[in-house]
Design an enzyme around this catalytic site. Structure first.
Site, PDB file in Angstrom:
ATOM      1  CB  SER A  23      -0.897   0.036   1.238  1.00  0.00           C
ATOM      2  OG  SER A  23      -1.653  -1.136   1.337  1.00  0.00           O
ATOM      3  CB  SER A 170     -12.603  -0.566  -2.272  1.00  0.00           C
ATOM      4  OG  SER A 170     -11.209  -0.399  -2.281  1.00  0.00           O
ATOM      5  CB  SER A 198     -10.306  -0.258   4.757  1.00  0.00           C
ATOM      6  OG  SER A 198     -11.032  -1.359   4.304  1.00  0.00           O
ATOM      7  CG  ASP A 314      -5.586  -6.890   2.917  1.00  0.00           C
ATOM      8  OD1 ASP A 314      -6.723  -7.184   2.497  1.00  0.00           O
ATOM      9  OD2 ASP A 314      -4.799  -6.173   2.277  1.00  0.00           O
ATOM     10  NE  ARG A 345      -7.756 -11.684  -0.484  1.00  0.00           N
ATOM     11  CZ  ARG A 345      -6.901 -10.683  -0.303  1.00  0.00           C
ATOM     12  NH1 ARG A 345      -7.187  -9.717   0.547  1.00  0.00           N
ATOM     13  NH2 ARG A 345      -5.754 -10.660  -0.957  1.00  0.00           N
TER      14      ARG A 345
END
EC number: 2.5.1.19
Length: 426
Positions: A23, A170, A198, A314, A345
């Site tokens: 990132s 996101s 996030s 993550d 996922r």
């Protein structure tokens, strides 16, 4: 198909220096490109995602020099936007951290650009970002399916003004918008629709922008104001922190089968939210010790947790496989955005956990994991997803060991992962 057999590991201990954060690496490369002056980035991640970004920047005329091991990059900034006199097609693999910021950055200058990637990239949404850029006057169109790459951009600069962007899918869309906003013609006022996911990843973006001399007014993550007329100025040197998501596997290893495992390159001074993974391990019973730039994890009897893990999406994947070694049922909640990553996922994790005998409840945005009385060995499919391969290395701590299919997918963030993992075995 390549397969890697991991035999049972009875004890782990040692020190791992974590490779640079994906990132931070790709954000820093883009800001260094837009900045005035030359920036030296150290501990840059050497992986697929970063190579796609570097190759695209070179294609667009950016000049840089890489060290022999690809972890130091000296980059000459453009002191403004990327331009192209001839039409350019950029191939970005499955690198969301390159596709999204570049999509936004290429609207700032002059030129015609096509952004493409691997088949999975064509399934990863980008519509929220494109909608926001269009509100600011950008010309972006879809070449196949609405809302997804590949994209065509005809750029004449970004106007600025008021813009609404969805925050619930996101954080990378907002990150991309924030990074380009200072170079728009007018002030940019960003209003977030829905709950922002996030948030710690937005903190990374804001911290890096500040390092390059740009101020952002953050109104409690509900809106952001970026004044026009600011410019990015190279700070000279940028040290890329170790990747906190990558640290999660080694910290979990220490918690399950330690011994003592020390990871260096991340710690209490880290700007990455995923270091909070260590707090979750502590709640499960592990002994955690923090330094400014290191974290130590020591083994203990682990018990299940029930937590909202939206802030560490993550690293939360590692909790799903750590749960196989904890007493009780672990609930991981508010993780819908697992579904739009390198693979779906949530579905992938549920499928593979069941193979080793776990009782799994997979919901729209949660997963619950109960370990069986005895774990079974299996051949784990990795879905071209680096994190699936690394998460399931935890099964080496079961008496049966595990086989990982296509382990080379770790090249996306951590090409040397399995060598490093095995170096801890005793």
């Amino acid at each position: 198909m390549n397969q890697l057999r991991l035999e049972p590991i009875k004890k782990v201990s040692g020190t791992i220096n974590i490779p640079g954060s994906k990132s931070i690496s790709n954000r820093a490369l883009l800001l260094a490109t837009l900045a005035e002056g030359t920036t030296t980035l150290t501990n840059l991640l050497d992986s697929d995602d970063i190579r796609y970004m570097l190759a695209s920047l070179k294609q667009l005329g950016v000049s840089y020099r890489l060290s022999n091991n690809n972890t130091v990059c000296e980059l000459d900034g453009l002191a403004g936007p990327l331009n192209a006199s001839e039409a350019q097609t950029l191939f970005l693999g499955n690198a969301g951290t390159a596709m999204r910021p570049l999509c936004a950055a290429l609207t700032l200058g002059q030129g015609d650009f096509t952004l493409t990637g691997e088949p999975r990239m064509e399934e990863r949404p980008i519509g929220d970002l494109v909608d926001a850029l269009r509100q600011l006057g950008a010309e972006v169109s879809y070449l196949k399916n609405d809302g997804f790459p590949p994209l065509s951009i005809s750029s004449t600069g970004l106007n600025g003004g008021n813009v609404e962007i969805a925050g619930d899918l996101s954080s990378q869309f907002l990150t991309a918008l924030l990074m380009v906003a200072p170079l728009a013609k007018d002030d940019v006022n960003i209003q977030i629709k829905g709950e922002l996911v996030s948030k710690p990843y937005i903190d990374i973006t804001l911290a890096l922008m500040a390092q390059f001399g740009v101020k952002v007014q953050n109104n409690d993550y509900a809106s952001f104001v970026i004044k026009a007329g600011q410019r990015y100025v190279s700070p000279g040197k940028v040290l890329v922190e170790g990747d906190a998501s990558s640290a999660s596997y080694f910290l979990a290893a220490g918690a399950i089968q330690g011994g003592e495992v020390k990871v260096t390159g991340v710690g209490k001074l880290s700007i990455q939210g995923d270091v909070k993974f260590a707090d979750v391990l502590q709640q499960m019973g592990a002994e955690i010790e923090w330094g400014d730039d290191y974290i130590i994890s020591r083994g203990a009897k682990l018990t299940a947790v029930d937590l909202d893990m939206n802030h560490i999406p993550d690293a939360a994947m590692t909790i799903a496989t750590t749960a196989l070694f904890a007493t009780g049922t672990t609930h991981i909640r508010n993780i819908y955005n697992w579904r739009i990553k390198e693979t779906d996922r949530l579905a992938a994790m549920a499928t593979e956990l069941r193979k080793v005998g776990a009782i799994v409840d997979e919901g729209h945005d949660y997963i619950s994991v109960t370990p069986p009385a005895e774990l079974n060995t299996a051949a784990i499919d990795t879905y071209s997803d680096h994190r699936m391969a690394m998460c399931f290395s935890m099964m080496a701590f079961a008496d049966c060991g595990i086989t990982i299919n296509e382990p080379e997918c770790t090249s996306k963030t951590f090409p040397d992962y399995f060598n490093q993992f095995n170096s801890l075995a005793h």
